[in-house]
Design a protein around this motif. Structure first.
Motif, short mmCIF file in Angstrom:
data_model
loop_
_atom_site.label_atom_id
_atom_site.label_comp_id
_atom_site.label_asym_id
_atom_site.label_seq_id
_atom_site.Cartn_x
_atom_site.Cartn_y
_atom_site.Cartn_z
N LEU A 129 -10.66 23.07 -17.00
CA LEU A 129 -10.05 21.89 -16.37
C LEU A 129 -10.61 20.58 -17.56
O LEU A 129 -9.71 19.73 -17.81
N ASP A 130 -11.76 20.55 -17.98
CA ASP A 130 -12.12 19.49 -19.01
C ASP A 130 -11.20 19.47 -20.20
O ASP A 130 -11.07 18.47 -20.78
N ALA A 131 -10.75 20.81 -20.42
CA ALA A 131 -9.85 21.04 -21.87
C ALA A 131 -8.32 20.71 -21.47
O ALA A 131 -7.50 20.80 -22.31
N GLY A 132 -8.34 20.32 -20.12
CA GLY A 132 -6.78 20.08 -19.75
C GLY A 132 -6.03 21.40 -19.53
O GLY A 132 -4.82 21.34 -19.56
N LEU A 133 -6.50 22.61 -19.09
CA LEU A 133 -5.94 23.78 -18.95
C LEU A 133 -5.78 24.36 -17.90
O LEU A 133 -6.39 25.23 -17.44
N GLU A 134 -5.07 23.27 -16.77
CA GLU A 134 -5.11 23.77 -15.30
C GLU A 134 -4.43 24.93 -15.03
O GLU A 134 -4.98 25.68 -14.34
N LYS A 135 -3.50 25.18 -15.53
CA LYS A 135 -2.73 26.39 -15.34
C LYS A 135 -3.56 27.56 -15.54
O LYS A 135 -3.57 28.81 -14.83
N LYS A 136 -4.31 27.50 -16.77
CA LYS A 136 -5.28 28.78 -16.95
C LYS A 136 -6.43 28.91 -16.29
O LYS A 136 -6.78 30.02 -15.74
N ALA A 137 -6.74 27.83 -15.63
CA ALA A 137 -7.92 27.74 -14.71
C ALA A 137 -7.51 28.29 -13.23
O ALA A 137 -8.39 28.59 -12.39
N LEU A 138 -6.28 28.02 -12.95
CA LEU A 138 -5.77 28.55 -11.60
C LEU A 138 -6.31 29.81 -11.30
O LEU A 138 -6.57 30.31 -10.22
N LEU A 139 -5.98 30.73 -12.16
CA LEU A 139 -6.30 32.43 -11.94
C LEU A 139 -7.88 32.34 -11.51
O LEU A 139 -8.13 33.24 -10.62
N HIS A 140 -8.77 31.58 -12.33
CA HIS A 140 -10.09 31.82 -11.79
C HIS A 140 -10.43 30.87 -10.52
O HIS A 140 -11.13 31.42 -9.76
N ILE A 141 -9.69 29.67 -10.42
CA ILE A 141 -9.79 29.23 -8.95
C ILE A 141 -9.57 30.09 -7.84
O ILE A 141 -10.05 30.11 -6.74
N ARG A 142 -8.11 30.70 -8.06
CA ARG A 142 -7.97 31.57 -7.02
C ARG A 142 -8.84 32.64 -6.61
O ARG A 142 -9.21 32.96 -5.71
#
Length: 176
Positions: A129-142
Motif C-alpha cells: 500500500l505504501d508503494a501504491g500497489l493496491e491491486k497487488k495488495a488485494l490478494l493478501h488482504i483477502r
C-alpha cells in the motif's frame, strides 16, 4: 593500535564483539554500535556481531543499516533463519524503502511459504500500500480477512472493503 595492544588481544574481533554486547546490555547503544563495527571491520564474517549490530542499528532508528545487517546475517548463516530476512524487510519498510521491502517479503513468501506468518503478510500489505500497489495488495488482504478470526478478521474485512471502494470494485464490495 600499536603492536603492544594487539599482543594483549585488544585488536581481535572477539574482544570488540564482547564489548559491544556488554554495551548493548547496558543500553549504551551508540557505544555498542561502534564496538561491533570494530569487530566487523576485523572479521566481516562474524555472524553474532552482525546480528547484534542489526539490533543496535534498529534501536538507533538507523533502519537502512539494520536491514543491511539483518540481511547480511541471513546470507552468512549456515542454517538460514527466515526471521532475519523478515526483520530486514520490516526495517526497510520503516526506512520508507517499500520497493526493497516488498522484494524481501516476496522472497520470503517464495522460499518459506510454510513459515510465512499472518503478521508477516500484514507488513507485506503495508509495504504494498505504501508503494501504491493496491491491486497487488488485494490478494493478501483477502487472505488476511479469510484466515484471521474475531477482531483481526473484522479489521481486515474493513480494510478489504475500503480497498474495493477505493478501486471502484463495487460488485466485490457488495459481495463482501
Amino acid at each position: 593500535g600499536d603492536g603492544q595492544t594487539d599482543r594483549q588481544g585488544y585488536g581481535h574481533a572477539e574482544v570488540h564483539y564482547t564489548l559491544g554486547v556488554c554495551y548493548l546490555f547496558e543500553n549504551k547503544t551508540e557505544m555498542a554500535a561502534a564496538a561491533l563495527d570494530k569487530a566487523l571491520a576485523k572479521d566481516p564474517q562474524h555472524v553474532t556481531a552482525l546480528i547484534n549490530r542489526a539490533k543496535a542499528a534498529y534501536e538507533l532508528s538507523d533502519y537502512r543499516k539494520a536491514a543491511e545487517c539483518f540481511q547480511g546475517t541471513y546470507e552468512l548463516e549456515k542454517n538460514k533463519n527466515p526471521e532475519h530476512l523478515y526483520h530486514a524487510a520490516v526495517a526497510l519498510l520503516l526506512a520508507k524503502d517499500s520497493a526493497r521491502s516488498i522484494a524481501i517479503f516476496e522472497r520470503l513468501l517464495a522460499e518459506y511459504p510454510a513459515q510465512f506468518q499472518l503478521s508477516w503478510r500484514e507488513n507485506l500489505v503495508h509495504a504494498l500500500l505504501d508503494a501504491g500497489l493496491e491491486k497487488k495488495a488485494l490478494l493478501h488482504i483477502r487472505q488476511l480477512a479469510a484466515e484471521y478470526t474475531g477482531e483481526k478478521q473484522k479489521k481486515w474485512q474493513e480494510v478489504l472493503l475500503n480497498e474495493y471502494m477505493h478501486l471502484d470494485m463495487y460488485q466485490e464490495g457488495l459481495a463482501l
